[in-house]
Design an enzyme around this catalytic site. Structure first.
Site, short mmCIF file in Angstrom:
data_model
loop_
_atom_site.label_atom_id
_atom_site.label_comp_id
_atom_site.label_asym_id
_atom_site.label_seq_id
_atom_site.Cartn_x
_atom_site.Cartn_y
_atom_site.Cartn_z
N ARG A 1 0.84 -1.21 0.00
CA ARG A 1 0.00 0.00 0.00
C ARG A 1 0.87 1.26 0.00
O ARG A 1 1.06 1.89 -1.01
CB ARG A 1 -0.93 -0.03 1.24
CG ARG A 1 -2.16 0.86 1.10
CD ARG A 1 -1.93 2.33 1.34
NE ARG A 1 -1.41 2.62 2.68
CZ ARG A 1 -0.95 3.82 3.04
NH1 ARG A 1 -0.94 4.82 2.18
NH2 ARG A 1 -0.46 4.00 4.25
N HIS B 1 4.48 4.48 12.60
CA HIS B 1 4.70 4.39 11.15
C HIS B 1 5.78 5.41 10.80
O HIS B 1 5.55 6.61 10.85
CB HIS B 1 3.37 4.75 10.46
CG HIS B 1 3.43 4.82 8.96
ND1 HIS B 1 3.00 3.79 8.16
CD2 HIS B 1 3.85 5.79 8.12
CE1 HIS B 1 3.16 4.14 6.88
NE2 HIS B 1 3.67 5.35 6.83
N HIS C 1 8.98 6.89 8.34
CA HIS C 1 9.70 6.98 7.07
C HIS C 1 11.15 7.31 7.38
O HIS C 1 11.42 8.01 8.35
CB HIS C 1 9.07 8.05 6.17
CG HIS C 1 7.79 7.61 5.53
ND1 HIS C 1 7.63 7.53 4.17
CD2 HIS C 1 6.62 7.21 6.07
CE1 HIS C 1 6.40 7.09 3.90
NE2 HIS C 1 5.76 6.89 5.03
N CYS D 1 8.31 9.95 -0.84
CA CYS D 1 7.63 11.06 -0.21
C CYS D 1 7.19 12.01 -1.31
O CYS D 1 8.05 12.53 -2.04
CB CYS D 1 8.58 11.76 0.77
SG CYS D 1 7.83 13.18 1.58
N ASN E 1 9.28 4.31 3.26
CA ASN E 1 9.10 3.73 4.59
C ASN E 1 10.40 3.11 5.07
O ASN E 1 11.28 2.78 4.28
CB ASN E 1 8.06 2.60 4.52
CG ASN E 1 6.68 3.08 4.10
OD1 ASN E 1 6.32 2.99 2.93
ND2 ASN E 1 5.93 3.60 5.03
#
Lengths: 302, 302
Positions: B17, B208, B210, B241, B250
Site C-alpha cells: 500500500r 509508522h 519513514h 515522499c 518507509n
C-alpha cells in the site's frame, strides 16, 4: 529521555580519511584539501585528514603529507591522522600533527589482514606509540576496530572488548573510540559496551559507526544516551566497506547533525552547509552519496 | 536497557500500500499479489494491501478490489486497507476486509490536500467510519498522519496530537498509529509523544516511520523502548515522499528486522527471505531499493 541527553556532542569529521580511503575514485590532492576547507566552513573543528599507511596498500592516502601540508592552520581546528605502526607515527610526527589515531583490532583475523599483526601485537604497538606520542606532546587516541562484530570471526564479546580497553587505558589514551567497522552493531549492544568500557578508563569515549545495515543512527542515539561525548561521521556518508562492495559508508555528518540538533544537542555544525558539502563531494566522486538530508531537504521549522 | 525492551514486536507490512502508492512505476495486479505472497513467505502476518482512494488521484491503487480478491486467504494472515472516507469504507466492506486503517491528519493544510477535509472534519469522518466498522465486525485502526511534523505547517505539538488521540479514542480504535508521514521526527520526540498518547487510550500503539532523513530506525528503537507494540515497514523500503521527489520511503522491513532481532526481539520474520523479496520488488520497480541489508548481507553470526 531528553533529561538524560548531553547538551552537546563533538563530531570528528572522518570523510577525508575513512570516507575517501574506501572510495574507488582517486581524488587529486587539491580536492582533498578543499573537502577539509568545506568541512571547516560547515563547522567541523576536529578532522581526521589522512592515514599513514603504505601507499601500495591504500593508494587513496598516498599523498597524506601533501594534504596535511596544504591544510589551513587555525587555532580552533585540530587535525588527526590514522597510524597503524611505528613508521606511521614517524610520518605523523614529521607532518607536525598534534593528534593521532591508533587502531587496535579486536579480532586476530581482521587485525592480521588489516595491519599484519595479531591483536596482542597490536596492543604492544599501541603502547609503544602512545609512549612516544606522550613524549612528543602528541595526543594519542586509541580506536578498537570491529568492536561490535567481525566479518571473519563473527560475534565479538563485550568481555573481550572491555579487557582490551582496560589494557589500552594503561598507556593513557587521550580518547578511546569503539568502532563498528563493518556496521553490524545494534543499540542495546552499544549501550552495554559503552557502559562497561566506561568503568575501565577515564579517557573520553568516542564511537565510530557505519550505517552498513541501517543501524548507524540508532547506534549513535544509543551511544549519546550512554554518555559517549564524541562521534565520528563523514560528510555525505562517503566511504564504504571493503567486505561488502555495494554497502554504504560511515554515518553521514549532515544526517547525524539533523538527528542530534533535532533532539536539542549542539554540535557546532551547520546543516545546510554540510548538505551542500555532501552533494559537492558526491559530484567529485561521481556518485549519489548515502546521506539523505541532501535529497530530502531540511525540515523547515526546526 | 535490554530489560526495558519487549520480547516481541509486531510488524505490519505496508509495502503493497504505502510503498507502491508512492512509486511512479505502475505494477500489474499479478505483481502486487506476488509481493503479498512473498511477504507472507517471509513471515508477514499483517499486511496493508490496498488503499480505497479515488483511482484518478492514486492510479497505483486503482485495482484495489482485484488485488484483494486474488490474495491467498489464510487464517493466520490479516489484510487491511486504507480508508479516507465513507465511500472508501463501502469498498473495504464490499471487498470483505476485516480490518481498515482510517487516516486523521494532524494539520489542516495537509489534511485538505490529502483528503479534502480539515482535521476537525477528519475526526468526524473517523467517528462515523469507526461506528460503522464496529457494527460490521470490522476492526478500525486510526492513524494520525504528520504527527511529528508537517511539510506545510511545520512543527506539530505533542499537545495537539495527544488531544487528537484522546478524541479518536472515544470511538474505540482497535489500534492507534502515530505516523511520521514525511520523515522528520527524532527519537526524543517519539518517546515523549508515545508516552503522552498512551495516557489517553487503551488501544494498542503503533508507529509508522519513514526514513526520509535517516532517523527512521532510531525512531523505531525509541518507539519500542517507549512501549509501542507494532511498527509499520515496507519490504525493500520502497515508497517515497510526494513532497521530496528524491527521498526514500518507509523504513525497510528487512533492515527493521535486523535491528530488532539483533536486540533479541522476535517479529516472526525471516531476514534472508525479506532481503530476497526486497531485491525482487526493486527489480520489478526498476530501481535500487533503499534497504541496506540486501546490499550488505546479513551478519553471519547473528
Amino acid at each position: 529521555m531528553t533529561a538524560g541527553l548531553p547538551a552537546e556532542v563533538g563530531i570528528v569529521e572522518v570523510g577525508p580519511r575513512d570516507g575517501l580511503q574506501n572510495e574507488s575514485t582517486l581524488l587529486p590532492t587539491a580536492t582533498k584539501v578543499e573537502l577539509v576547507e568545506r568541512a571547516i566552513a560547515a563547522g567541523a573543528r576536529r578532522i581526521e585528514a589522512a592515514s599513514f599507511v603504505h601507499p601500495r596498500l591504500v593508494p587513496q592516502m598516498a599523498d597524506a603529507e601533501e594534504v596535511l601540508a596544504a591544510l589551513p592552520q587555525r587555532d580552533d581546528v585540530e587535525y588527526s591522522g590514522l597510524v597503524l605502526n611505528g613508521r606511521g607515527f614517524d610520518r605523523a610526527l614529521a607532518a607536525g600533527l598534534r593528534e593521532i589515531n591508533v587502531v587496535v583490532v579486536a579480532t586476530d583475523e581482521f587485525s592480521k589482514r588489516n595491519q599484519g599483526v595479531t591483536t596482542e601485537e597490536g596492543l604492544r604497538v599501541w603502547a609503544e606509540i602512545a609512549e612516544r606520542a606522550h613524549a612528543s606532546g602528541i595526543r594519542p587516541v586509541a580506536t578498537i576496530a570491529v568492536a561490535f562484530g567481525c566479518p571473519f570471526e563473527g560475534a565479538v564479546s563485550s568481555d573481550h572488548v572491555t579487557e582490551l580497553a582496560r589494557r589500552i587505558a594503561d598507556s593513557g589514551p587521550y580518547e578511546l573510540a569503539l568502532a563498528d567497522t563493518v556496521g553490524v552493531g545494534v543499540p542495546t549492544q552499544v549501550h552495554e559496551l559503552v557502559g562497561r568500557v566506561r568503568e575501565v578508563t577515564d579517557a573520553g569515549l568516542r564511537c565510530h559507526f557505519h550505517n552498513t545495515r541501517n543501524t548507524g543512527y540508532a547506534n549513535s542515539f544509543a551511544a549519546v544516551r550512554a554518555g559517549v561525548s564524541t562521534l565520528d561521521a563523514s560528510v555525505g556518508g562517503i566511504g564504504g566497506c571493503p567486505f561488502a562492495p555495494n554497502a554504504t559508508g560511515n554515518i553521514a555528518t549532515e544526517d547525524l547533525e539533523y538527528l542530534l540538533s533535532g533532539m536539542g544537542i549542539r554540535t557546532g555544525m551547520d546543516l545546510e552547509e554540510l548538505s551542500r558539502t555532501g552533494a559537492w563531494i558526491g559530484e567529485r566522486l561521481g556518485k549519489e552519496v548515502p546521506a539523505l538530508l541532501g535529497r530530502a531537504g531540511p525540515f523547515p521549522s526546526r
